[in-house]
Design an enzyme around this catalytic site. Structure first.
Site, mmCIF file in Angstrom:
data_model
loop_
_atom_site.group_PDB
_atom_site.id
_atom_site.type_symbol
_atom_site.label_atom_id
_atom_site.label_comp_id
_atom_site.label_asym_id
_atom_site.label_seq_id
_atom_site.Cartn_x
_atom_site.Cartn_y
_atom_site.Cartn_z
ATOM 1 N N THR A 143 0.851 -1.128 0.018
ATOM 2 C CA THR A 143 -0.149 0.068 -0.053
ATOM 3 C C THR A 143 0.692 1.223 0.024
ATOM 4 O O THR A 143 0.246 2.299 -0.273
ATOM 5 C CB THR A 143 -0.950 -0.143 1.087
ATOM 6 O OG1 THR A 143 -0.087 -0.106 2.401
ATOM 7 C CG2 THR A 143 -1.886 -1.109 1.293
ATOM 8 N N SER A 176 -7.885 3.886 15.100
ATOM 9 C CA SER A 176 -7.473 3.444 16.282
ATOM 10 C C SER A 176 -7.746 4.424 17.308
ATOM 11 O O SER A 176 -7.796 5.631 17.152
ATOM 12 C CB SER A 176 -5.916 2.931 16.176
ATOM 13 O OG SER A 176 -5.510 2.875 17.646
ATOM 14 N N TYR A 188 3.509 4.613 14.811
ATOM 15 C CA TYR A 188 2.062 4.278 14.576
ATOM 16 C C TYR A 188 1.296 5.289 15.271
ATOM 17 O O TYR A 188 0.042 5.686 14.367
ATOM 18 C CB TYR A 188 1.868 2.871 15.594
ATOM 19 C CG TYR A 188 0.595 2.262 15.131
ATOM 20 C CD1 TYR A 188 -0.026 1.483 14.083
ATOM 21 C CD2 TYR A 188 -0.698 2.470 16.354
ATOM 22 C CE1 TYR A 188 -1.170 1.240 14.158
ATOM 23 C CE2 TYR A 188 -1.717 2.054 16.263
ATOM 24 C CZ TYR A 188 -1.992 1.345 15.181
ATOM 25 O OH TYR A 188 -3.380 0.890 14.805
ATOM 26 N N LYS A 194 -1.776 7.415 12.684
ATOM 27 C CA LYS A 194 -3.260 7.252 13.039
ATOM 28 C C LYS A 194 -3.679 8.818 13.208
ATOM 29 O O LYS A 194 -4.974 9.083 13.009
ATOM 30 C CB LYS A 194 -3.540 6.370 14.371
ATOM 31 C CG LYS A 194 -3.083 4.957 13.955
ATOM 32 C CD LYS A 194 -4.257 4.107 12.834
ATOM 33 C CE LYS A 194 -4.020 2.958 12.577
ATOM 34 N NZ LYS A 194 -4.893 2.193 11.339
ATOM 35 N N ASN A 201 -6.600 -8.454 19.304
ATOM 36 C CA ASN A 201 -5.633 -9.738 19.435
ATOM 37 C C ASN A 201 -5.301 -10.039 17.764
ATOM 38 O O ASN A 201 -5.952 -10.989 17.136
ATOM 39 C CB ASN A 201 -6.317 -10.837 20.058
ATOM 40 C CG ASN A 201 -5.634 -12.028 19.765
ATOM 41 O OD1 ASN A 201 -4.228 -12.162 19.782
ATOM 42 N ND2 ASN A 201 -6.291 -13.342 19.706
ATOM 43 N N THR A 202 -4.475 -9.507 17.152
ATOM 44 C CA THR A 202 -4.174 -9.898 15.714
ATOM 45 C C THR A 202 -2.504 -10.473 15.804
ATOM 46 O O THR A 202 -1.886 -10.298 16.659
ATOM 47 C CB THR A 202 -4.105 -8.404 14.762
ATOM 48 O OG1 THR A 202 -2.978 -7.764 15.303
ATOM 49 C CG2 THR A 202 -5.430 -7.840 14.951
#
Length: 337
Positions: free
Chosen positions: A60, A138, A151, A155, A187-188
């Site tokens: 991406t 998020s 991160y 976001k 939970n990824t």
């Protein structure tokens, strides 16, 4: 006619769970990610559930790759109805331990990847004057935490970019809709492959929810894109409002707790990270939707259900206010007796 839905970051985590839900609907699902093994497994699941899958391997961060994937999607499956931006990467480390190259990479994927996906979606949706774009955001896009500055910054940027775009669409009187689904800790598999310099295994800040909770929120946002954003899970609500009401207090709290709460007592992952290359590009390396925290992750969220039904929130607040008022009256009467 079945919907045609594009999902970036579809090989694992939230994107993978979203793909399954659209497969159950019989949708045409375009699966975009870097890892071939995860994409092929996701495509198999979509088709087993009744949908039609198209796999496109793409990064991406590369606008031309996303544009090629969008072209292939419409050539094979027809006009894109929904575009869901979900792909991201991250680095877990204090800011001064993250190199300039690593910071740029996180920003290119996690922020500019959303910009690239949105641009390709709008190129097709604006002339038709229809379509929906969902940004998977998020709670950390509104309240930053330590050890995830790259991160969190990305976001936050997504929120600003999307708000600007929304006002432009309103100015044009466009029927294209854009919304954000703000996520709690999920939970990824990212916590097993994220680029980390922490002394222990990284984890999401509890409470942790399963990807299916997040996926239901994303699909609901796509079905009802009139709202600016959706807060998925009570912890997201608490984070956002806590930051608005007492940001300085939250700063001190996170400075004290934010390092340990993002680490388990286990050793850090021994495998390579996915920052520059996918870890699921070889056959047999599919990681699925779930990460290593099934034992502590919630499969349901009362707060996420309320987010899908805002009238219940209003009713609940009204009932709570009425109850509080009634209690105050009773205390007043008791004081005069």
């Amino acid at each position: 006619m079945p919907q045609t839905v594009v999902i970036t970051g579809a090989s694992a985590g939230i994107g993978r769970a979203v793909a399954r839900l659209y497969g159950e609907r019989g949708a045409n699902v375009v699966l975009i990610a870097r890892g071939r093994a995860g994409l092929d497994a996701a495509a198999h699941e979509v088709e087993e559930l009744g949908g039609t899958a198209l796999v496109r391997v793409a990064d991406t961060a590369a606008a031309e790759q996303i544009e090629e994937a969008a072209t292939a999607a419409e050539q094979a499956l027809g006009p894109i109805d929904v575009w869901i931006n979900c792909a991201f990467t991250s680095v877990f480390a204090p800011f001064d331990e993250i190199t300039a190259e690593e910071y740029e990479r996180v920003t290119h994927v996690t922020y500019l990847g959303f910009v690239n996906g949105t641009r390709s979606a709008l190129k097709r949706m604006l002339p038709r004057d229809r379509g929906t774009i969902v940004q998977v955001g998020s709670a950390l896009g509104e309240r930053a935490i330590p050890l995830q500055s790259a991160y969190c910054g990305a976001k936050h940027a997504i929120n600003g970019f999307t708000s600007s775009l929304r006002t432009e669409l309103l100015h044009r009187g466009s029927n294209v809709r854009v919304t954000i689904a703000q996520m709690p800790a999920v939970n990824t598999p990212q916590f097993s492959w994220v680029h980390s310099r922490l002394p222990r295994h990284p984890q999401p800040v509890p409470p942790i929810y399963q990807p299916e909770v997040a996926a239901r929120g994303v699909v609901h946002a796509a079905d009802h894109p009139g709202r600016k954003q959706y807060y998925i899970g009570p912890s997201t609500w608490a984070t956002v409002w806590g930051n608005r009401l007492a940001p300085a207090l939250l700063d001190r709290y996170l400075a004290r707790t934010g390092f340990d709460s993002q680490q388990t007592d286990r050793l850090p992952p021994s495998g390579r990270s996915n920052l520059y290359e996918p870890v699921d590009q070889e056959e047999g390396c599919d990681h699925g939707a779930h990460g290593p925290f099934d034992d502590s992750a919630h499969s349901r969220s009362f707060g996420a259900g309320l987010a899908r039904h805002p009238a219940l929130v209003v009713s609940g607040l009204a009932l709570g206010a009425a109850a509080a008022a009634g209690a105050a009256v009773r205390r007043g009467l008791a004081g005069r007796s």
